[in-house]
Design a protein around this motif. Structure first.
Motif, PDB file in Angstrom:
ATOM      1  N   SER A   1      -3.688  -5.717   8.067  1.00  0.00           N
ATOM      2  CA  SER A   1      -3.758  -5.995   6.633  1.00  0.00           C
ATOM      3  C   SER A   1      -4.976  -6.841   6.303  1.00  0.00           C
ATOM      4  O   SER A   1      -5.549  -7.519   7.156  1.00  0.00           O
ATOM      5  CB  SER A   1      -2.491  -6.711   6.181  1.00  0.00           C
TER       6      SER A   1
ATOM      7  N   ASP B   1      -3.899   0.573   0.808  1.00  0.00           N
ATOM      8  CA  ASP B   1      -2.852  -0.443   0.696  1.00  0.00           C
ATOM      9  C   ASP B   1      -3.237  -1.673   1.502  1.00  0.00           C
ATOM     10  O   ASP B   1      -3.265  -1.610   2.728  1.00  0.00           O
ATOM     11  CB  ASP B   1      -1.538   0.129   1.198  1.00  0.00           C
TER      12      ASP B   1
ATOM     13  N   THR C   1       1.466  -0.965   4.224  1.00  0.00           N
ATOM     14  CA  THR C   1       2.784  -0.329   4.160  1.00  0.00           C
ATOM     15  C   THR C   1       2.646   1.194   4.147  1.00  0.00           C
ATOM     16  O   THR C   1       3.591   1.921   4.441  1.00  0.00           O
ATOM     17  CB  THR C   1       3.556  -0.789   2.914  1.00  0.00           C
TER      18      THR C   1
END
Length: 126
Positions: free
Chosen positions: A52, A101, A105
């Motif tokens: 992320s 994203d 996710t």
């Protein structure tokens, strides 16, 4: 020019290890979520791992969980994929790309931002 270049693929025996690199140029990789994808012969490209943006939280598909580790080196503008316990079914061309994203996710490649690179071949064979 925004570009991601994969490297580190090789021929390795089952149970062996490899570390793949995804080097970015033309932008700061730290601001983006980045995923590793792979495509085996005759199969569709699939996402295997993602990191992320911001917190660098890793995400893994079940098929590689516990064997692969994704990481980021901000100073080198590079994302890595450490692959241990390699299996025949890991044989594929591996690609990296930023994803839409930021929390990983969903592994939706941002093909508007950067193009798919050449990838790096990983072959697991005895």
């Amino acid at each position: 020019q925004v570009q991601l270049v994969e490297s580190g693929g090789d021929l390795v025996q089952p149970g062996g290890s490899l570390r793949l690199s995804c080097a970015a140029s033309g932008f700061t990789l730290d601001y983006y979520a980045v995923a590793w994808f792979r495509q085996a012969p005759g199969k569709e490209r699939e996402g295997v791992s993602c990191i992320s943006s911001g917190d660098d939280i890793p995400n893994y598909k079940d098929s590689v969980k516990g064997r692969f580790t994704i990481s980021r080196d901000t100073s080198k503008n590079t994302v890595y994929l450490q692959m241990n316990g390699l299996k025949h079914e890991d044989t594929a061309v591996y690609y990296c790309l930023t994803v839409l994203d930021p929390l990983c996710t969903a592994y939706l490649p941002d093909v508007e931002f950067a193009s798919w690179g050449q990838g790096t071949q990983v072959t697991v064979s005895s």
